[in-house]
Design an enzyme around this catalytic site. Structure first.
Site, PDB file in Angstrom:
ATOM      1  N   GLU A  30       3.764   4.724 -10.015  1.00 49.83           N
ATOM      2  CA  GLU A  30       2.529   5.138  -9.349  1.00 49.83           C
ATOM      3  C   GLU A  30       1.984   6.382 -10.037  1.00 49.83           C
ATOM      4  O   GLU A  30       2.719   7.344 -10.259  1.00 49.83           O
ATOM      5  CB  GLU A  30       2.814   5.402  -7.854  1.00 49.83           C
ATOM      6  N   GLN A  31       0.679   6.370 -10.314  1.00 49.17           N
ATOM      7  CA  GLN A  31       0.092   7.508 -11.047  1.00 49.17           C
ATOM      8  C   GLN A  31       0.030   8.794 -10.212  1.00 49.17           C
ATOM      9  O   GLN A  31       0.140   9.893 -10.757  1.00 49.17           O
ATOM     10  CB  GLN A  31      -1.302   7.145 -11.544  1.00 49.17           C
ATOM     11  N   ARG A 104      -3.838   3.917   7.377  1.00 48.47           N
ATOM     12  CA  ARG A 104      -3.355   3.508   6.054  1.00 48.47           C
ATOM     13  C   ARG A 104      -2.174   4.343   5.560  1.00 48.47           C
ATOM     14  O   ARG A 104      -1.248   3.823   4.947  1.00 48.47           O
ATOM     15  CB  ARG A 104      -4.464   3.722   5.018  1.00 48.47           C
ATOM     16  N   TYR A 210     -11.547   0.768  15.665  1.00 46.00           N
ATOM     17  CA  TYR A 210     -10.303   0.400  16.367  1.00 46.00           C
ATOM     18  C   TYR A 210      -9.348   1.590  16.360  1.00 46.00           C
ATOM     19  O   TYR A 210      -9.481   2.507  15.554  1.00 46.00           O
ATOM     20  CB  TYR A 210      -9.647  -0.847  15.741  1.00 46.00           C
ATOM     21  N   ASP A 288      -5.922  -6.049  -5.380  1.00 48.94           N
ATOM     22  CA  ASP A 288      -7.283  -5.724  -5.815  1.00 48.94           C
ATOM     23  C   ASP A 288      -7.431  -5.757  -7.332  1.00 48.94           C
ATOM     24  O   ASP A 288      -8.545  -5.866  -7.845  1.00 48.94           O
ATOM     25  CB  ASP A 288      -7.682  -4.322  -5.313  1.00 48.94           C
TER      26      ASP A 288
HETATM   27  C1  LIG Z   1     -13.640  -0.078   4.132  1.00 54.99           C
HETATM   28  C2  LIG Z   1     -12.445  -0.922   3.803  1.00 54.99           C
HETATM   29  C3  LIG Z   1     -11.723  -1.483   4.832  1.00 54.99           C
HETATM   30  C4  LIG Z   1     -10.666  -2.333   4.557  1.00 54.99           C
HETATM   31  N1  LIG Z   1      -9.997  -2.897   5.596  1.00 54.99           N
HETATM   32  C5  LIG Z   1      -9.002  -3.759   5.357  1.00 54.99           C
HETATM   33  C6  LIG Z   1      -8.281  -4.360   6.428  1.00 54.99           C
HETATM   34  O1  LIG Z   1      -8.560  -4.072   7.603  1.00 54.99           O
HETATM   35  N2  LIG Z   1      -7.279  -5.238   6.138  1.00 54.99           N
HETATM   36  C7  LIG Z   1      -6.944  -5.557   4.837  1.00 54.99           C
HETATM   37  O2  LIG Z   1      -6.042  -6.371   4.622  1.00 54.99           O
HETATM   38  N3  LIG Z   1      -7.608  -4.989   3.790  1.00 54.99           N
HETATM   39  C8  LIG Z   1      -8.611  -4.105   4.010  1.00 54.99           C
HETATM   40  N4  LIG Z   1      -9.259  -3.503   2.966  1.00 54.99           N
HETATM   41  C9  LIG Z   1      -8.868  -3.838   1.584  1.00 54.99           C
HETATM   42  C10 LIG Z   1      -7.646  -3.066   1.146  1.00 54.99           C
HETATM   43  O3  LIG Z   1      -7.858  -1.677   1.322  1.00 54.99           O
HETATM   44  C11 LIG Z   1      -7.342  -3.324  -0.313  1.00 54.99           C
HETATM   45  O4  LIG Z   1      -7.500  -4.682  -0.607  1.00 54.99           O
HETATM   46  C12 LIG Z   1      -5.898  -2.934  -0.605  1.00 54.99           C
HETATM   47  O5  LIG Z   1      -5.707  -1.573  -0.341  1.00 54.99           O
HETATM   48  C13 LIG Z   1      -5.559  -3.243  -2.054  1.00 54.99           C
HETATM   49  O6  LIG Z   1      -4.244  -2.854  -2.286  1.00 54.99           O
HETATM   50  P1  LIG Z   1      -3.701  -2.782  -3.777  1.00 54.99           P
HETATM   51  O7  LIG Z   1      -2.288  -2.313  -3.636  1.00 54.99           O
HETATM   52  O8  LIG Z   1      -3.992  -4.045  -4.493  1.00 54.99           O
HETATM   53  O9  LIG Z   1      -4.594  -1.664  -4.496  1.00 54.99           O
HETATM   54  P2  LIG Z   1      -4.735  -0.113  -4.186  1.00 54.99           P
HETATM   55  O10 LIG Z   1      -4.578   0.167  -2.754  1.00 54.99           O
HETATM   56  O11 LIG Z   1      -5.999   0.325  -4.847  1.00 54.99           O
HETATM   57  O12 LIG Z   1      -3.487   0.552  -4.921  1.00 54.99           O
HETATM   58  C14 LIG Z   1      -3.458   0.691  -6.322  1.00 54.99           C
HETATM   59  C15 LIG Z   1      -2.461   1.778  -6.675  1.00 54.99           C
HETATM   60  O13 LIG Z   1      -2.290   1.808  -8.084  1.00 54.99           O
HETATM   61  C16 LIG Z   1      -2.307   3.150  -8.540  1.00 54.99           C
HETATM   62  N5  LIG Z   1      -2.739   3.120  -9.947  1.00 54.99           N
HETATM   63  C17 LIG Z   1      -3.980   2.867 -10.428  1.00 54.99           C
HETATM   64  N6  LIG Z   1      -3.974   2.931 -11.758  1.00 54.99           N
HETATM   65  C18 LIG Z   1      -2.706   3.221 -12.150  1.00 54.99           C
HETATM   66  C19 LIG Z   1      -2.085   3.390 -13.439  1.00 54.99           C
HETATM   67  N7  LIG Z   1      -2.766   3.305 -14.587  1.00 54.99           N
HETATM   68  N8  LIG Z   1      -0.747   3.664 -13.462  1.00 54.99           N
HETATM   69  C20 LIG Z   1      -0.025   3.768 -12.290  1.00 54.99           C
HETATM   70  N9  LIG Z   1      -0.584   3.630 -11.073  1.00 54.99           N
HETATM   71  C21 LIG Z   1      -1.904   3.335 -11.000  1.00 54.99           C
HETATM   72  C22 LIG Z   1      -3.280   3.841  -7.600  1.00 54.99           C
HETATM   73  O14 LIG Z   1      -3.088   5.228  -7.557  1.00 54.99           O
HETATM   74  C23 LIG Z   1      -2.948   3.169  -6.264  1.00 54.99           C
HETATM   75  O15 LIG Z   1      -1.928   3.838  -5.570  1.00 54.99           O
HETATM   76  C24 LIG Z   1     -10.306  -2.621   3.216  1.00 54.99           C
HETATM   77  C25 LIG Z   1     -11.002  -2.018   2.175  1.00 54.99           C
HETATM   78  C26 LIG Z   1     -12.056  -1.176   2.449  1.00 54.99           C
HETATM   79  C27 LIG Z   1     -12.813  -0.563   1.305  1.00 54.99           C
END
Ligand SMILES: Cc1cc2nc3c(=O)[nH]c(=O)nc-3n(C[C@H](O)[C@H](O)[C@H](O)COP(=O)(O)OP(=O)(O)OC[C@H]3O[C@@H](n4cnc5c(N)ncnc54)[C@H](O)[C@@H]3O)c2cc1C
Length: 390
Positions: A30-31, A104, A210, A288
């Site tokens: 994690e960065q 979160r 909520y 994502d």
């Molecule tokens: C307003 C809003 C409401 C939402 N509500 C919901 C909900 O109710 N339910 C739901 O299921 N989803 C919801 N989502 C979607 C959800 O937040 C995301 O889909 C989810 O957080 C994605 O998780 P992830 O682990 O794929 O990515 P992220 O949460 O973006 O995590 C990526 C991680 O990688 C790290 N990183 C990035 N680049 C590097 C690198 N080069 N080297 C090392 N580490 C790195 C970052 O620091 C971060 O910690 C919502 C989104 C928004 C914007």
């Protein structure tokens, strides 16, 4: 098999736990200097909570989470409930797992705490990937490197892994901007708001709120159509009076919630075009990084949790053939993630209709069948992402 997960968000941490459960040697990079997410709420539906529960997290989820009773779709002006779909005991009984609301930060922390500390490497920003035969060397900004059999890029919408695999391409601004606020419960208790998810739909915007933090806070997200936007991220401070002005004429409860924000942050919502593939050799993506979506199905994080469960289950089935496992992973996951990307985009239109014939049609449909009824939501909540076959 040695795996490097890049990114310690909800997707990366839960994937690491699934890998460990499958007996796979995993390291998470994690960065940021610490695990955690910036404040706001997150809804976790049974399709994802059943997977987290199988990881042994039920006691921690119950401690941090709130169990909502329903999802209300409401009108922006008079507050009428157009549809009240159950998500309490009935959903838990039908789908075998509860619906939760979390802060979160709480969810990220409980996932992080479940990963053995020696496998979690904060302050490690991935900068490069180098192929070495069938293996890959992941290189980090701090000079460290690790040679592994599989790299899983769970590094979010700005994914470095995606960039390294498929070239540069910027996330698109969707035209939607959200003001978010986290309101201490004592400021809004007098409003008598049901422990439910409330979605107020109106012209060019909607408001979702909520309870989170075991009921200590009300999470509020106010989405509007916005045209141009340059800044990105969660931490851009906004003005409460701007949010109030944008929701002029909305129901007094909505305005009271916004008016009680201790502070607000503005957040531009981005997405990306679907990818034709998620993997290249022994490097793949999840969450994502490969399928960012508008949050209007509340499924982005849930889908990232499903991705990790499917990937780990497939690698356990065919540990000696990573390319075949990755092919199957995409075949199983892409159609479902794409369906949810599309459904989320469609909800943007449905939620933001101005009053008129289309809005009346929507309201009538919501009142009669309801897309969130137990019968209609089964395709989403019943899915078991770890039940895979080759
Ligand atoms: C307003 C809003 C409401 C939402 N509500 C919901 C909900 O109710 N339910 C739901 O299921 N989803 C919801 N989502 C979607 C959800 O937040 C995301 O889909 C989810 O957080 C994605 O998780 P992830 O682990 O794929 O990515 P992220 O949460 O973006 O995590 C990526 C991680 O990688 C790290 N990183 C990035 N680049 C590097 C690198 N080069 N080297 C090392 N580490 C790195 C970052 O620091 C971060 O910690 C919502 C989104 C928004 C914007």
């Amino acid at each position: 098999m040695r795996v490097a997960v890049i990114g310690g968000g909800i997707g990366g941490l839960s994937a690491a736990l699934h890998f460990l459960q499958a007996g796979i040697d995993v390291q998470v990079y994690e960065q940021s200097p610490r695990i955690g997410e910036i404040g706001a709420g997150i809804q976790i539906s049974p399709n994802a909570s059943r997977l987290l529960i199988r990881l042994g997290l039920k006691p921690a989820l119950d401690r941090a989470g709130v169990r909502p009773q329903a999802v209300h779709q409401r009108r922006w002006d008079d507050g009428r409930t157009l549809q009240r779909a159950p998500v309490g005991a009935e959903v838990e009984t039908t789908f075998g797992a509860p619906y939760y609301h979390f802060h979160r930060g709480d969810l990220a922390e409980l996932l992080g705490a479940a990963v053995p500390a020696e496998r979690l490497h904060v302050g490690h920003r991935l900068v490069g990937l180098e192929r070495k035969g069938e293996r890959t060397v992941a290189r980090f900004e701090n000079g460290e490197a690790n040679e592994v059999d599989l790299v899983a890029g769970a590094d979010g919408i700005h994914s470095r892994v995606r960039h390294l695999l498929f070239g540069p391409e910027k996330p698109r601004f969707t035209g939607c901007v959200a003001w978010r606020g986290l309101v201490p419960a004592e400021r809004v208790r007098h409003l008598g708001i049901e422990v439910a998810s409330h979605n107020w739909m109106g012209p060019d915007g909607h408001v979702v709120h909520y309870w989170v933090g075991a009921g200590k806070f009300m999470n509020v997200v106010c989405v509007t159509e916005h045209g141009e936007w340059t800044e990105e991220g969660w931490t851009t401070p906004g003005k409460v009076e701007d949010a109030l002005a944008r929701f002029e004429g909305w129901h007094p409860t909505v305005r009271a919630l916004i008016g009680s924000f201790p502070e607000t942050f503005v957040w531009a919502l981005h997405d990306r075009l679907p990818l034709s593939r998620w993997s290249d050799g022994p490097v793949t993506l999840l969450g994502d990084a490969c399928h960012p979506m508008l949050p209007f199905m509340a499924q982005g994080a849930a889908q990232s949790i499903e991705d990790g469960a499917t990937l780990a289950a497939l690698l356990k089935l065919v540990p000696d053939d990573i390319p075949v496992a990755l092919q199957r992973y995409e075949a199983l996951r892409k159609p479902r993630a794409t369906r949810l990307q599309e459904a989320s985009a469609a909800n943007r239109v449905r939620f933001h209709l101005s009053d008129g014939p289309e809005q009346q049609q929507r309201d009538a449909a919501m009142a009669s069948s309801g897309d969130r009824s137990i019968a209609n939501i089964g395709w989403l909540y019943m899915h078991d992402a770890s039940a895979v076959e080759m």
